[in-house]
Design a protein around this motif. Structure first.
Motif, PDB file in Angstrom:
ATOM      1  N   GLY A  48      -5.617   8.930  -3.929  1.00 13.58           N
ATOM      2  CA  GLY A  48      -4.351   8.291  -4.235  1.00 13.58           C
ATOM      3  C   GLY A  48      -3.870   7.411  -3.093  1.00 13.58           C
ATOM      4  O   GLY A  48      -4.179   7.671  -1.924  1.00 13.58           O
ATOM      5  N   LEU A  71      -9.775   6.187  -7.834  1.00 17.69           N
ATOM      6  CA  LEU A  71      -8.439   6.639  -7.482  1.00 17.69           C
ATOM      7  C   LEU A  71      -7.757   7.167  -8.743  1.00 17.69           C
ATOM      8  O   LEU A  71      -7.909   6.595  -9.823  1.00 17.69           O
ATOM      9  CB  LEU A  71      -7.616   5.498  -6.891  1.00 17.69           C
ATOM     10  CG  LEU A  71      -8.138   4.870  -5.598  1.00 17.69           C
ATOM     11  CD1 LEU A  71      -7.274   3.664  -5.220  1.00 17.69           C
ATOM     12  CD2 LEU A  71      -8.149   5.877  -4.455  1.00 17.69           C
ATOM     13  N   PHE A  73      -4.262   8.125  -8.530  1.00 16.39           N
ATOM     14  CA  PHE A  73      -2.813   8.000  -8.374  1.00 16.39           C
ATOM     15  C   PHE A  73      -2.491   6.762  -7.547  1.00 16.39           C
ATOM     16  O   PHE A  73      -3.019   6.592  -6.437  1.00 16.39           O
ATOM     17  CB  PHE A  73      -2.224   9.232  -7.696  1.00 16.39           C
ATOM     18  CG  PHE A  73      -0.720   9.193  -7.583  1.00 16.39           C
ATOM     19  CD1 PHE A  73       0.080   9.497  -8.673  1.00 16.39           C
ATOM     20  CD2 PHE A  73      -0.111   8.856  -6.386  1.00 16.39           C
ATOM     21  CE1 PHE A  73       1.468   9.452  -8.574  1.00 16.39           C
ATOM     22  CE2 PHE A  73       1.272   8.806  -6.278  1.00 16.39           C
ATOM     23  CZ  PHE A  73       2.067   9.104  -7.375  1.00 16.39           C
ATOM     24  N   ALA A  94       2.499  13.890  -6.135  1.00 19.54           N
ATOM     25  CA  ALA A  94       1.163  13.739  -6.721  1.00 19.54           C
ATOM     26  C   ALA A  94       0.271  14.924  -6.371  1.00 19.54           C
ATOM     27  O   ALA A  94      -0.457  15.453  -7.225  1.00 19.54           O
ATOM     28  CB  ALA A  94       0.533  12.437  -6.240  1.00 19.54           C
ATOM     29  N   ALA A 100      -3.603  14.147  -7.589  1.00 15.64           N
ATOM     30  CA  ALA A 100      -4.490  13.642  -6.536  1.00 15.64           C
ATOM     31  C   ALA A 100      -4.622  14.710  -5.479  1.00 15.64           C
ATOM     32  O   ALA A 100      -3.704  15.521  -5.269  1.00 15.64           O
ATOM     33  CB  ALA A 100      -3.943  12.346  -5.939  1.00 15.64           C
ATOM     34  N   VAL A 103      -3.834  11.826  -0.587  1.00 13.95           N
ATOM     35  CA  VAL A 103      -3.082  10.589  -0.817  1.00 13.95           C
ATOM     36  C   VAL A 103      -2.772   9.943   0.523  1.00 13.95           C
ATOM     37  O   VAL A 103      -2.284  10.607   1.440  1.00 13.95           O
ATOM     38  CB  VAL A 103      -1.777  10.853  -1.588  1.00 13.95           C
ATOM     39  CG1 VAL A 103      -1.011   9.544  -1.807  1.00 13.95           C
ATOM     40  CG2 VAL A 103      -2.068  11.537  -2.920  1.00 13.95           C
TER      41      VAL A 103
END
Length: 381
Positions: A48, A71, A73, A94, A100, A103
């Motif tokens: 993410g 990916l 997010f 997230a 994810a 991130v």
């Protein structure tokens, strides 16, 4: 409840300059790679990316340059510097939602050699119609109106603003990564600096900087197994106040206040279980010195109009009652839209800061004010 389930596991930055000599995309990839290296992760581990709506670097461009692969997010936060801590909040949401695993939050800008935020600009948004025709076309001019009201309401002086800059520059002077390393100032030098928009002098305004900062957010469980001690995200909040405008909320009953920071403060204390008395050091968004005083009040470190007493006699300097911005802040280190302040908070939690504040209490971080804003509380695992 999102507190204490995620952590910042890596931080990275470029050098801070007035002319980077390279593109903002290059700056972003350098900072992201440095943050991943700090965490002991590879680009392929990232699932993410989060940044500011003002960042010029598309997430997919950053991902391509670093070879990140798939990916799951992608997100952006608006309102300029008010997004700084909110991008971390997005990453936390997230991770805790299982969207994810790792991130990366980033911000890259050539704000001195490229577009300079302190210059007048035309904006197509509806709100601008309330202030541009009156000549309020720069952030300094917009904030000066609030600052003047603050002086009137509470009997403060421009010297009180100057003491914020003196503290920041004193901290920056011992930080080798700061633009103003080795260059402290006195209150007399603040008084002698030229007016930008009265009552704001040049030394009341943050720098214009080139550079980038990136942060790696993951679950606390995973962070414990990575290369560096995790900075636990004990609280993450975003907020806007009633009758909110962008830098020009002049139509509230109380002009000389930052109610959006009050919205954030109540969430931070409620999520974390901490209070102002527990905070070891505060990293406050210091784009303009008056807003540092107002933040201290909104966050509960002192009463309304009493921040000048808190900062008197070095109260926000190292060794004072509440050290503020031990890295030098945006006044002394660099203006990377507040992201360098979050990196400093991580260093304080790890115990690796250049100007390390003793103790084991949490570290508070805030984002840009005068706009919808955000905040974090970071603590040791």
């Amino acid at each position: 409840m999102i507190g204490r389930m995620s952590a910042i596991a890596g931080i990275g930055a470029t050098e801070f300059s007035k002319d980077s000599g390279r593109s903002e995309l290059r700056l972003a990839t350098e900072a992201v790679r440095a943050a991943l290296d700090d965490a002991g992760l590879r680009p392929g581990d990232v699932s993410g990316l989060v940044t500011f709506t003002m960042d010029s670097n598309a997430e997919i461009a950053v991902a391509r340059e670093l070879g990140m692969g798939e990916l799951s997010f992608l997100s952006r936060i608006g309102y300029g510097g008010g997004a700084a801590c909110a991008v971390v909040q997005q990453a936390v949401l997230a991770v805790t939602a299982g969207l994810a695993d790792v991130v990366v939050c980033y911000r890259a800008l050539n704000e001195r050699s490229g577009r300079r935020f302190g210059q007048a600009f035309a904006s197509p948004d509806v709100d601008s119609g309330w202030h541009h025709p009156m000549g309020l076309a720069t952030p300094g001019a917009m904030v000066a109106m609030v600052a003047q009201r603050y002086l009137h309401d509470y009997g403060a002086s421009t010297d009180d603003f100057g003491r914020v800059t003196v503290a920041a520059r004193r901290h920056a002077a011992t930080n080798p990564y700061a633009w103003f390393h080795g260059r402290p100032i006195t209150l007399d030098e603040h008084r002698a600096s030229r007016w930008i928009t009265e009552p704001l002098r040049l030394l009341d305004c943050c720098q214009e900087s080139d550079g980038a900062v990136a942060l790696v957010v993951t679950s606390l469980a995973r962070a414990r197994d990575l290369a560096r001690p995790p900075a636990v995200i004990a609280a993450a909040a975003q907020g806007s106040g009633p009758d909110q405008y962008v830098m020009t909320s002049y139509y509230r009953d109380d002009v000389a206040a930052l109610p959006e920071m009050g919205v954030v403060a109540r969430q931070l204390w409620g999520q974390s279980g901490y209070g102002p008395e527990d905070v070891r050091t505060a990293v406050l968004y210091d784009h303009f010195t008056p807003y540092v005083l107002m933040q201290l009040e909104e966050l509960g470190f002192c009463g309304r109009g009493e921040a000048r007493h808190l900062i008197a006699g070095g109260g926000i300097e190292l060794g004072g009652r509440l050290p503020v911005n031990p890295h030098g802040g945006q006044l002394g280190e660099a203006y990377i839209h507040g992201m360098n302040g979050i990196a400093e908070a991580v260093r304080q939690v790890r115990g690796t800061a250049v100007n390390q504040v003793p103790g084991d209490g949490p570290v508070l971080v805030t984002a840009g004010t005068g706009v919808p804003t955000s905040g974090l509380i970071l603590a040791a695992a």
